[in-house]
Design a protein around this motif. Structure first.
Motif, PDB file in Angstrom:
ATOM      1  N   MET A   1       0.853  -1.205   0.000  1.00 49.08           N
ATOM      2  CA  MET A   1       0.000   0.000   0.000  1.00 49.08           C
ATOM      3  C   MET A   1       0.877   1.239   0.000  1.00 49.08           C
ATOM      4  O   MET A   1       1.276   1.756   1.042  1.00 49.08           O
ATOM      5  CB  MET A   1      -0.891  -0.005   1.261  1.00 49.08           C
ATOM      6  N   CYS A   4      -0.014   4.508   2.071  1.00 50.44           N
ATOM      7  CA  CYS A   4      -0.478   4.352   3.457  1.00 50.44           C
ATOM      8  C   CYS A   4       0.620   4.818   4.408  1.00 50.44           C
ATOM      9  O   CYS A   4       1.726   4.277   4.425  1.00 50.44           O
ATOM     10  CB  CYS A   4      -0.845   2.895   3.718  1.00 50.44           C
ATOM     11  N   CYS A   7       1.919   2.023   6.660  1.00 50.66           N
ATOM     12  CA  CYS A   7       2.821   1.106   5.943  1.00 50.66           C
ATOM     13  C   CYS A   7       4.201   1.743   5.807  1.00 50.66           C
ATOM     14  O   CYS A   7       5.229   1.043   5.902  1.00 50.66           O
ATOM     15  CB  CYS A   7       2.261   0.764   4.563  1.00 50.66           C
ATOM     16  N   HIS A  46      -0.973  -4.701   5.747  1.00 48.88           N
ATOM     17  CA  HIS A  46      -1.945  -3.639   5.494  1.00 48.88           C
ATOM     18  C   HIS A  46      -3.347  -4.229   5.458  1.00 48.88           C
ATOM     19  O   HIS A  46      -3.685  -4.998   4.557  1.00 48.88           O
ATOM     20  CB  HIS A  46      -1.656  -2.908   4.182  1.00 48.88           C
ATOM     21  N   HIS A  98      -5.374   2.062   7.913  1.00 43.75           N
ATOM     22  CA  HIS A  98      -4.550   0.872   8.176  1.00 43.75           C
ATOM     23  C   HIS A  98      -4.935   0.523   9.610  1.00 43.75           C
ATOM     24  O   HIS A  98      -4.696   1.338  10.523  1.00 43.75           O
ATOM     25  CB  HIS A  98      -3.065   1.223   8.031  1.00 43.75           C
TER      26      HIS A  98
END
Ligand code: AMP
Ligand code: ZN
Length: 114
Positions: A1, A4, A7, A46, A98
């Motif tokens: 991801m 994100c 992440c 994720h 997330h």
């Protein structure tokens, strides 16, 4: 991801003070704390939200809960107690997609929550 933020913290692209890390998950302080202790626990995988969990995630989330419990005990937070919060979706105020669990401690918390 790729887009994100959490992440990126997992991959150490965005800095955070990592307070706990396992092969399963990491924990770091919330950038905008709402209690003397306010730590975010996230799985490295994720997963967008609680709503998106599948049975395949059983071990990840089960382990994460135990990791939170053990971390809290390592900080003696169980003595006065603590609150675990997961916000799912708009009405709950989820802002980062997330999945994450807020560990809140160090003061008394209201019930029902606001
Ligand atoms: P939620 O509103 O439940 O989605 O929680 C997201 C939380 O992430 C908020 O409490 C934010 O303060 C926190 N947050 C956002 N960006 C960061 C960051 N880069 N490092 C630490 N915490 C963050
Ligand atoms: Zn992510």
């Amino acid at each position: 991801m790729i887009d994100c933020i959490f992440c990126k913290i997992v991959k150490k692209i965005i800095p955070a003070k990592i307070l706990f890390e396992s092969e399963n998950s990491i924990a770091f302080p919330d950038i905008s704390p709402t209690a003397p202790t306010h730590i975010l626990f996230i799985p490295k995988k994720h997963i967008e939200s609680l709503d998106k969990l599948s049975i395949d995630d059983e071990k990840i989330i089960g382990k994460l809960m135990i990791e939170i419990s053990e971390f809290a005990r390592s900080q003696s937070l169980e003595k006065n107690g603590y609150r675990i919060v997961n916000n799912m979706g708009k009405d709950a105020g989820q802002t980062v997609f997330h999945i994450h669990f807020h560990l809140l401690a160090g003061r008394e918390f209201n019930w029902p929550p606001g």
